[in-house]
Write an enzyme that holds these catalytic residues in place. Structure first.
Site, PDB file in Angstrom:
ATOM      1  N   ASP A  97       0.840  -1.196   0.000  1.00  0.00           N
ATOM      2  CA  ASP A  97       0.000   0.000   0.000  1.00  0.00           C
ATOM      3  C   ASP A  97       0.878   1.251   0.000  1.00  0.00           C
ATOM      4  OD1 ASP A  97      -2.569   1.093  -0.083  1.00  0.00           O
ATOM      5  OD2 ASP A  97      -2.597   1.466   2.084  1.00  0.00           O
ATOM      6  N   GLU A  98       0.326   2.355  -0.507  1.00  0.00           N
ATOM      7  CA  GLU A  98       1.038   3.632  -0.593  1.00  0.00           C
ATOM      8  C   GLU A  98       2.378   3.472  -1.319  1.00  0.00           C
ATOM      9  OE1 GLU A  98      -0.730   6.009   0.096  1.00  0.00           O
ATOM     10  OE2 GLU A  98      -2.017   5.592   1.815  1.00  0.00           O
TER      11      GLU A  98
END
Length: 215
Positions: A97-98
């Site tokens: 994620d990110e």
């Protein structure tokens, strides 16, 4: 089509992995999908790692705006992702994620993990920053990923048009200069009293004009 249950029986490193990048503006459900994907793969008996950088919670976890969350490995700039995977007995997949905030070198490592270790990598993140310019890590993902997927959850500008661009708002005004990464959230009032930082999704027209509506 190979079923996920069949993939779970194949040890990492004995088949080809896949590198997928899921992107979209803020609030389109990237972290929610990352958490759901981790749940689905884990339920099928696959072993995975969840990674993140600069999560909105400020801690080593992945959180979504609808209340879901999971512990995660914080991807510091000097973290060697290949070494991280090799330090575990078995890793079938990574949830990243990110990923737009990772270094370009770490994106290269994700490709190495996919190609050399047979691990499936699912990366999630923004494509462009508050200046409407691509994050270097996101650009490299566009160049290297086997599959590119724009998330279809509709995010709307205040005017009702599709929201495409992430605007940084300081002191109630859209700003176009500053450091590329400054953590804030939609309407969270983060930052200093003199210039609180927040982010707002706008359509192209209102991003270019700087019109934030009544927000």
């Amino acid at each position: 089509m190979i079923e996920l249950s069949a993939l779970s029986a194949v040890p990492a490193g004995t088949r080809d992995g896949v590198l997928r990048f899921y992107f979209g503006p803020m609030d389109c459900g990237k972290s929610t999908l990352a958490l759901q994907m981790n749940y689905n793969h884990h339920r099928q008996g696959r072993n995975g790692l969840v990674l993140t950088r600069h999560d909105r919670s400020g801690g080593p976890q992945v959180t979504s705006r609808i209340g879901l969350g999971s512990e995660a490995v914080e991807v510091e700039e000097d973290l060697d992702l290949v070494a991280l995977v090799r330090s575990h007995h078995r890793v079938d997949y990574l949830i990243c994620d990110e990923a737009c905030f990772y270094t370009v070198a770490q994106i290269e490592q994700l490709a190495d993990i996919t190609d050399d270790l047979g691990v499936d990598v699912y990366a999630f993140g923004l494509a462009s920053d508050f200046r409407s310019q691509m994050f270097p890590a996101a650009q490299r993902l566009f160049e290297l990923a086997d599959e590119i997927n724009r998330l279809q959850v509709e995010v709307l500008c205040w005017c009702g048009r599709p929201g495409r661009l992430n605007a940084r708002v300081a002191g109630g005004r859209l700003v176009r200069t500053g450091e590329q990464v400054v953590i804030g959230d939609i309407g969270d009032g983060g930052g200093t009293d003199e210039a609180p930082i927040r982010y707002q999704v706008l359509c192209r027209r209102h991003y270019r004009s700087g019109d934030l509506g009544d927000s």
